[in-house]
Design an enzyme around this catalytic site. Sequence first.
Site, PDB file in Angstrom:
ATOM      1  N   GLY A 148       0.836  -1.182   0.000  1.00 21.09           N
ATOM      2  CA  GLY A 148       0.000   0.000   0.000  1.00 21.09           C
ATOM      3  C   GLY A 148       0.878   1.243   0.000  1.00 21.09           C
ATOM      4  O   GLY A 148       1.982   1.234   0.560  1.00 21.09           O
ATOM      5  N   CYS A 149       0.419   2.319  -0.626  1.00 15.21           N
ATOM      6  CA  CYS A 149       1.247   3.525  -0.692  1.00 15.21           C
ATOM      7  C   CYS A 149       1.446   4.147   0.689  1.00 15.21           C
ATOM      8  O   CYS A 149       2.546   4.592   1.026  1.00 15.21           O
ATOM      9  CB  CYS A 149       0.650   4.536  -1.673  1.00 15.21           C
ATOM     10  SG  CYS A 149      -1.100   4.909  -1.417  1.00 15.21           S
TER      11      CYS A 149
END
Length: 342
Positions: A148-149
């Site tokens: 996930g960013c």
Amino acid sequence: MTFRIAILGASGYTGAELVRLIATHPQMEIAALSADRKAGMEMAAVFPFLRHLDLPKLVKIDEVDFSRIDLCFCALPHATSQEVIAKLPRDLKIVDLSADFRLRDPAEYQKWYGQPHAAVELQKEAVYGLTEFYRDEIRKGRLIAGTGCNAATGQYALRPLIAAGVIDLDDIVIDLKAGVSGAGRSLKENLLHAELSGGTHSYSAGGKHRHLGEFDQEFSKLAGREVRVQFTPHLLPMNRGILATVYVKGDPAAVHRALEAAYAQETFLQVLPFGALPSTRDVAGSNYCHIGVTGDRIPGRAVVIAVLDNLTKGSSGQALQNANLTLGIEETTGLMLAPLFP
């Protein structure tokens, strides 16, 4: 050697970012692009900023001839990737940008994403795609699960500190600000210009955000004990970028030294001089992550600030970095573009 690449979900933001990056990659050729609702359209019609490129027309996934593909990027929605990847050839190299293979324990996936894991056997071979910390596994991997960013940003700020034992593991707070492209390209009422611009709001507060599953998994594995952080994300009215402000208990100088030592040889992870703090504008459109450290007026506390572009280092740039490794290409190829400024 030139590798033939397919991008599934090319009509979304991360798909378009992959096209932008691969377009100048000397060893990759985009051979297939898929979309669902926009199948049959030219990429130039979906993304006019790509109209100068000679790209294949968007097609349905079942129209792609995977026997002619060396590596496939899956930029599909959560829960969709598991079903699609399970049907792909078992010898095809895959870099998945969704959340579907990030969590090693299927029970944790169900906890955070609200449904059973649909490809448990494939999960066993998935490699977590935080490049700088899983290089050896990624080089040998077939299925790479992009992070996930938000999770990547927090981990870049904290992993060296946990590994070096320079902070209190029971008192970590991550306050994160993210640009709206991180929410994807689907139409949502709360992302309309009139709803979003001119304001800022928190979301998934109180330990509800899905990326906490990645923090729990990775920090606890690294520490050899349970580590639970406080994490609150906020949505800013900007297109790109993440800024994570991380509050820790520990000597600020020792915190800075640990980060400098960990990232001294890393091309894309830049630790600033002590006291200098980064901005999202410093990394826009690039695969760089900048990290700054400062002390606090309260002795024994430090503030770590990490910034990256959620679409590049946080997603598509990370995916290309991982693809380079698994294909045996120099890791930085196609990723050395400077940030865009102003």
